[in-house]
Design a protein around this motif. Structure first.
Motif, PDB file in Angstrom:
ATOM      1  N   THR A 128       0.829  -1.212   0.000  1.00  0.00           N
ATOM      2  CA  THR A 128       0.000   0.000   0.000  1.00  0.00           C
ATOM      3  C   THR A 128       0.860   1.256   0.000  1.00  0.00           C
ATOM      4  OG1 THR A 128      -1.753  -1.175   1.192  1.00  0.00           O
ATOM      5  CG2 THR A 128      -1.830   1.228   1.206  1.00  0.00           C
ATOM      6  N   GLU A 129       1.926   1.242   0.796  1.00  0.00           N
ATOM      7  CA  GLU A 129       2.832   2.398   0.838  1.00  0.00           C
ATOM      8  C   GLU A 129       3.551   2.566  -0.500  1.00  0.00           C
ATOM      9  OE1 GLU A 129       4.876   5.730   2.198  1.00  0.00           O
ATOM     10  OE2 GLU A 129       3.052   4.706   2.875  1.00  0.00           O
ATOM     11  N   ARG A 132       1.137   4.203  -2.815  1.00  0.00           N
ATOM     12  CA  ARG A 132       0.953   5.618  -2.483  1.00  0.00           C
ATOM     13  C   ARG A 132       2.098   6.460  -3.041  1.00  0.00           C
ATOM     14  NH1 ARG A 132       2.705   9.409   0.522  1.00  0.00           N
ATOM     15  NH2 ARG A 132       4.341   8.061   1.374  1.00  0.00           N
ATOM     16  N   ILE A 167      -5.619  -6.806   2.403  1.00  0.00           N
ATOM     17  CA  ILE A 167      -4.599  -5.960   1.775  1.00  0.00           C
ATOM     18  C   ILE A 167      -5.194  -5.219   0.577  1.00  0.00           C
ATOM     19  CG2 ILE A 167      -2.397  -5.990   0.558  1.00  0.00           C
ATOM     20  CD1 ILE A 167      -1.631  -8.406   2.271  1.00  0.00           C
ATOM     21  N   ASP A 170      -7.192  -2.343   1.742  1.00  0.00           N
ATOM     22  CA  ASP A 170      -6.324  -1.219   2.122  1.00  0.00           C
ATOM     23  C   ASP A 170      -5.843  -0.464   0.885  1.00  0.00           C
ATOM     24  OD1 ASP A 170      -6.638  -1.958   4.741  1.00  0.00           O
ATOM     25  OD2 ASP A 170      -4.746  -3.071   4.848  1.00  0.00           O
ATOM     26  N   ILE A 171      -5.548  -1.203  -0.178  1.00  0.00           N
ATOM     27  CA  ILE A 171      -5.112  -0.550  -1.423  1.00  0.00           C
ATOM     28  C   ILE A 171      -6.244   0.295  -1.999  1.00  0.00           C
ATOM     29  CG2 ILE A 171      -4.395  -0.966  -3.799  1.00  0.00           C
ATOM     30  CD1 ILE A 171      -2.939  -3.457  -2.818  1.00  0.00           C
ATOM     31  N   GLU A 174      -6.601   3.484  -0.100  1.00  0.00           N
ATOM     32  CA  GLU A 174      -5.569   4.460  -0.464  1.00  0.00           C
ATOM     33  C   GLU A 174      -5.853   5.072  -1.836  1.00  0.00           C
ATOM     34  OE1 GLU A 174      -2.360   6.826   0.191  1.00  0.00           O
ATOM     35  OE2 GLU A 174      -3.170   5.351   1.600  1.00  0.00           O
ATOM     36  N   ARG A 225     -15.258  -0.774   0.145  1.00  0.00           N
ATOM     37  CA  ARG A 225     -13.882  -1.096  -0.235  1.00  0.00           C
ATOM     38  C   ARG A 225     -13.711  -2.596  -0.485  1.00  0.00           C
ATOM     39  NH1 ARG A 225     -14.587   3.545  -0.208  1.00  0.00           N
ATOM     40  NH2 ARG A 225     -13.392   5.195   0.819  1.00  0.00           N
TER      41      ARG A 225
END
Length: 669
Positions: A128-129, A132, A167, A170-171, A174, A225
């Motif tokens: 995810t980071e 981003r 996961i 979470d993506i 973001e 989501r």
């Protein structure tokens, strides 16, 4: 049972050996089926190094450099995939890596059409980071397009178990921050059955294609989501998708079922008018853009949530110099609002962090100056004739009086008539002055043709002059006329008048801050400059002609229905009016359709005329001039005659007192 297990393990070994070959085919299939041709295709690889080249100009060097730092994907496989994309000549390819701004030197001036993101190789929880960072880097490009089609490759690890759904969520969370919706995430398939289809050599899944539907159900208003499995790449033949369904289906509903649309605005007629706050809820009662906004909300079935007006007179916003903005622009860029109103001059060409809807009006920046003041009524008598005509009348009076005196004197020397009324020069002046005042002369002229002819010519001359004078005097008593009106920028600059310009206008018209305008002051508020121009008459200012047409009709009319603020025809700048929205607003197409249909129906012009007409009617309550064809003369109209009457009385009184004192002194001596 053991035999089935052995067969299954053999299939897995075969799959592992050909996984990269199938990935290349899968990516090529997605690109050719779903990525529009003849537009930019951006491929982003998240590694510590960075490169950015245009593939069409130097493909081999770019490809080798790109693959030296591949993110967990086999170099040969990646070579085959990029070569396939390049040789197809269907896209303009751009390869990027983060940590530096994108070099747009070789990029066509058009929005990116599709993206392929390869997150960095490492712990799957860090993906995810990685994404981003990639999106943040891509946003720096002028061609960044959050509504493009995205493909994220997460095939680096086969240890992607049931936790992958968390996961993926979470993506998607973001990505929603960047308003990216049309995304497909390609992952390694789990070793399970798919529905009722058995796991065998033909339909063994290799990759799973996931996406999300943020508005299904639409009542959730973009809060969904959940990852949805769209299709699976299987081993059948050379590999293909099992269901062959569209990986980028429509995701934006036509009916948003009351989802809120966050709106930034402030009271600015005629666009947004009569703001009120009840129980902490802000609403506006009238305005052209308010009506247009209600049209959008009604057709898309959205609710409106108005934010408080920008603080510190931010209005449309100013650049603080560090990349941040104040006012409505700052609220849109920071994501506080979805849409902003209030006669917004188009500035999306200078800002990459927001978009603008279909333009709906044209506006002009113009100079507004004090309207010419009326002449004082006491000047009516002196303004009927110009100074040279008054001098001509005086010189004629003196000349004719002297000529009459000479003629009478010569006649007396020849014939000695009995009437000696005009033999003295003072008598000639007094008798001719009586004619000017349309009074009868105290003495008749001698019965001599030459003398009476001169007298008759003077009477005719005075009759003509008095007729013209009285006609124009009556007109000036009713309408005194206007003093000289500033009618050009050159006259304004030469007049020495101060001019006010609000700093928000300098964003669109920067030349107003040049040395060409040395007496410029900052309008702290619009009302300050408008009031000073209307009531003091010592200031000119630049502003929107669309706004001022309404404001003048509403607030700046005198008791006779005449404007206190005027403009001249010179246009400083023509501006497009559009509605700015947050970058990637999902329902932008629906809103553009509403604007286009409203314009074609002529509703915007109708609303504008209607609002201005109501403002004129409201201000007409203060008009003091009665209707009708005739005007009654009042004491106010006859100021100048009374002034001269009182002046005559004063001179008579002074003369009387002087004569009285003179006689008293003679009597004493």
């Amino acid at each position: 049972m053991n035999l089935l297990r052995v067969v299954f393990q053999c299939l897995l070994v075969s799959l592992s050996e050909g996984i990269d070959r199938h990935l290349c085919r899968c990516l090529s299939d997605i690109a050719k089926r779903h990525f529009s041709s003849r537009i930019n295709l951006v491929i982003s690889d998240n590694t510590e190094s960075y490169t950015c080249h245009h593939v069409s100009t130097n493909f081999s060097r770019t490809l080798n450099h790109f693959n030296e730092n591949s993110s967990g994907i086999d170099t040969q496989t990646w070579d085959l995939f990029l070569s396939d994309l390049h040789l197809s000549e269907r896209w303009s390819l751009l390869l990027t890596r983060p940590n530096k701004e994108i070099n747009t030197k070789y990029i066509a001036d058009r929005k990116h059409g599709s993206y392929i993101l390869v997150p960095g190789y490492g712990q799957i929880e860090d993906v995810t980071e990685y994404i981003r960072i990639q999106i943040t880097n891509l946003k720096t490009s002028r061609d960044w397009n959050p509504r493009a089609r995205f493909l994220i490759i997460l095939t680096q690890s086969n240890n992607f178990t049931e936790a992958r759904l968390k996961i993926l969520e979470d993506i998607f969370t973001e990505l929603w921050k960047f308003r990216v919706i049309n995304v497909v995430i390609l992952t390694r398939a789990l070793k399970t059955k798919l529905g009722k289809i058995d796991v065998d050599e033909k339909n063994l899944p290799v990759f799973d294609a996931f996406t999300w539907f943020p508005y299904e159900p639409s009542a959730k208003c973009g809060e969904i989501r959940d990852a949805v499995l769209l299709d699976r790449w299987i081993l059948q033949g050379k590999g293909n998708f099992l269901f062959n369904t569209s990986l980028y289906p429509p995701k934006i509903p036509k009916d948003f079922r009351g989802c809120p649309l966050r709106v930034s605005a402030f009271e600015y007629p005629p666009m947004m008018m009569r703001m009120k706050t009840e129980y902490g809820i802000i609403e506006y009662e009238e305005g052209i853009e308010l009506r247009l906004l209600h049209q959008m909300a009604r057709i898309t079935n959205m609710s409106l949530l108005f934010r408080p007006p920008p603080a510190d007179n931010g209005y449309w916003g100013n650049d603080l110099g560090n990349g941040s903005w104040t006012g409505l622009t700052g609220e849109i860029i920071r994501g506080y609002s979805d849409i902003a109103l209030d006669n917004f001059w188009y500035r999306c060409h200078i800002l990459n962090d927001m978009e603008c809807l279909e333009p709906h009006f044209m506006d002009s920046a113009m100079w507004f100056v004090p309207c010419a003041k009326r002449y004082p009524r006491w000047t009516s008598i002196t303004r009927v004739f110009e100074a040279n005509l008054w001098l001509g009348l005086l010189s004629s009076y003196i000349t004719v009086s002297l000529f009459m005196w000479l003629v009478v004197k010569i006649i007396h020397n020849i014939s000695h008539p009995d009437n000696e009324a005009y033999t003295g020069i003072v008598q000639c002046f007094l008798n001719f002055w009586a004619v000017i005042l349309e009074e009868s002369a105290p003495n008749n002229p001698p019965n001599v043709f030459s003398i009476r002819f001169v007298f008759l010519m003077w009477v005719m001359y005075c009759w003509a002059v008095n007729t013209v004078y009285q006609t124009f005097l009556t007109s000036y008593l009713i309408d005194t006329g206007l003093q000289s009106q500033i009618s050009s920028e050159k006259e304004l600059l030469n007049s020495g008048m101060t001019y006010g310009i609000h700093k928000v206008l300098l964003v669109q018209i920067p030349h107003l801050a040049s040395k060409h305008y040395p007496r410029r002051i900052d309008c702290v508020t619009f009302e300050y400059c408008q009031d000073r121009t209307a009531f003091k008459g010592d200031l000119a200012f630049v502003f929107s002609s669309l706004n001022m047409a309404y404001v003048i009709a509403e607030r700046y009319m005198d008791g006779n229905g005449k404007p206190l603020i005027c403009k001249f025809d010179e246009i400083i700048s023509t501006q497009i009016i559009s509605i700015p929205v947050i970058k990637g607003l999902p329902m932008i197409d629906e809103l553009n359709n509403v604007i286009q249909n409203t314009k074609e129906a002529g509703l915007l012009e109708y609303w504008l005329k209607n609002v201005e007409y109501i403002a004129i009617l409201a201000s007409a309550n203060d008009f003091s001039v009665p209707g009708g064809e005739y005007t009654k003369l009042t004491l106010e109209h006859l100021q100048s005659p009374f002034y001269f009457l009182f002046l005559g009385y004063a001179l008579s009184l002074i003369t009387f007192i002087t004569e009285f004192i003179s006689r008293w002194k003679q009597a004493v001596h």
